[in-house]
Scaffold this motif. Structure first.
Motif, PDB file in Angstrom:
ATOM      1  N   SER A   3       0.835  -1.195   0.000  1.00  0.00           N
ATOM      2  CA  SER A   3       0.000   0.000   0.000  1.00  0.00           C
ATOM      3  C   SER A   3       0.876   1.254   0.000  1.00  0.00           C
ATOM      4  O   SER A   3       2.061   1.208   0.297  1.00  0.00           O
ATOM      5  N   LYS A   4       0.239   2.392  -0.321  1.00  0.00           N
ATOM      6  CA  LYS A   4       0.964   3.669  -0.309  1.00  0.00           C
ATOM      7  C   LYS A   4       1.449   3.984   1.103  1.00  0.00           C
ATOM      8  O   LYS A   4       2.559   4.488   1.288  1.00  0.00           O
ATOM      9  N   ALA A   5       0.622   3.679   2.099  1.00  0.00           N
ATOM     10  CA  ALA A   5       1.010   3.939   3.492  1.00  0.00           C
ATOM     11  C   ALA A   5       2.235   3.103   3.854  1.00  0.00           C
ATOM     12  O   ALA A   5       3.175   3.603   4.482  1.00  0.00           O
ATOM     13  N   ALA A   6       2.249   1.840   3.441  1.00  0.00           N
ATOM     14  CA  ALA A   6       3.388   0.962   3.742  1.00  0.00           C
ATOM     15  C   ALA A   6       4.655   1.502   3.098  1.00  0.00           C
ATOM     16  O   ALA A   6       5.722   1.503   3.719  1.00  0.00           O
ATOM     17  N   ARG A   8       5.299   4.621   2.377  1.00  0.00           N
ATOM     18  CA  ARG A   8       5.710   5.836   3.102  1.00  0.00           C
ATOM     19  C   ARG A   8       6.446   5.478   4.396  1.00  0.00           C
ATOM     20  O   ARG A   8       7.496   6.044   4.695  1.00  0.00           O
ATOM     21  N   TYR A   9       5.879   4.535   5.150  1.00  0.00           N
ATOM     22  CA  TYR A   9       6.540   4.096   6.381  1.00  0.00           C
ATOM     23  C   TYR A   9       7.916   3.500   6.056  1.00  0.00           C
ATOM     24  O   TYR A   9       8.904   3.792   6.722  1.00  0.00           O
ATOM     25  N   LEU A  80       3.259   1.978  14.611  1.00  0.00           N
ATOM     26  CA  LEU A  80       2.246   1.237  13.851  1.00  0.00           C
ATOM     27  C   LEU A  80       1.087   0.811  14.752  1.00  0.00           C
ATOM     28  O   LEU A  80      -0.081   0.915  14.358  1.00  0.00           O
ATOM     29  N   ASN A  83      -1.136   3.747  15.656  1.00  0.00           N
ATOM     30  CA  ASN A  83      -1.931   4.209  14.510  1.00  0.00           C
ATOM     31  C   ASN A  83      -2.801   3.093  13.927  1.00  0.00           C
ATOM     32  O   ASN A  83      -3.376   3.249  12.858  1.00  0.00           O
ATOM     33  N   ARG A  85      -1.922   0.280  12.537  1.00  0.00           N
ATOM     34  CA  ARG A  85      -1.388  -0.074  11.223  1.00  0.00           C
ATOM     35  C   ARG A  85      -0.511  -1.321  11.243  1.00  0.00           C
ATOM     36  O   ARG A  85       0.230  -1.564  10.296  1.00  0.00           O
TER      37      ARG A  85
END
Length: 179
Positions: A3-6, A8-9, A80, A83, A85
């Protein structure tokens, strides 16, 4: 796919780890955590269960991993968890692994054979990949798939070389259909 979030992290963690000279350590930590989660369906369920609150999830990962990983990795796990996540941890590892391998010049390759490779053939495949890419380090995934009948299929980055009997039969069939 990650994912985009992954991503970014992973990128933020990669840059921080690089800055602190901890790339190898963080890569090893994430690999160990990823493998532990993959091998434990109960842990997978607990981390992705929406009815378990974030502090309980944080407590779970802390008990399992805190003493085994670097403080930077512990911070990631707590971030994570807070949040909610933790369920994207696998995608974060995969994205981090891609950044890591790219920086280190490690090439990903996959060879599919009908039977396990012998040592001599495996060395020849490594050498062929090195000749094709100029890379000194190759991460070779070996897959056994009896349906290819014989020969091999090699995937190196965007290149695919099909020397399988199944592939040759498909080419013959398409030529027969054309005529």
């Amino acid at each position: 796919m990650s994912s985009k979030a992954a991503k970014r992290y992973a990128k933020a963690l990669f840059e921080l780890a690089n800055e602190k000279n901890e790339l190898q350590t963080i890569h090893s930590d994430l690999s160990m955590i990823y493998n532990a989660i993959q091998q434990s369906p109960d842990l997978q369920k607990a981390l992705s269960n929406p009815t378990i609150n974030t502090s309980k999830k944080s407590e779970i990962v802390n008990k399992i991993f805190a003493s085994k990983v670097s403080p930077l990795t512990v911070n990631l796990l707590h971030t994570l968890a807070s949040n909610d996540r933790l369920n994207i941890l696998g995608d974060i590892y995969k994205a981090f692994d891609n950044f890591y391998k790219k920086q280190k010049g490690i090439i990903n390759a996959t060879v599919t054979t009908a039977v396990p490779l012998n040592d001599k053939l495996e060395q020849q495949i490594y050498q062929k990949i090195k000749d094709l890419t100029g890379s000194k380090e190759i991460d070779l995934l070996k897959i056994i798939d009896p349906s290819i009948l014989g020969g091999f299929v090699l995937n190196v980055e965007d290149l695919r070389y099909d020397a399988s009997i199944k592939g040759k039969l498909a080419k013959i069939k398409s030529k027969l259909v054309e005529n």
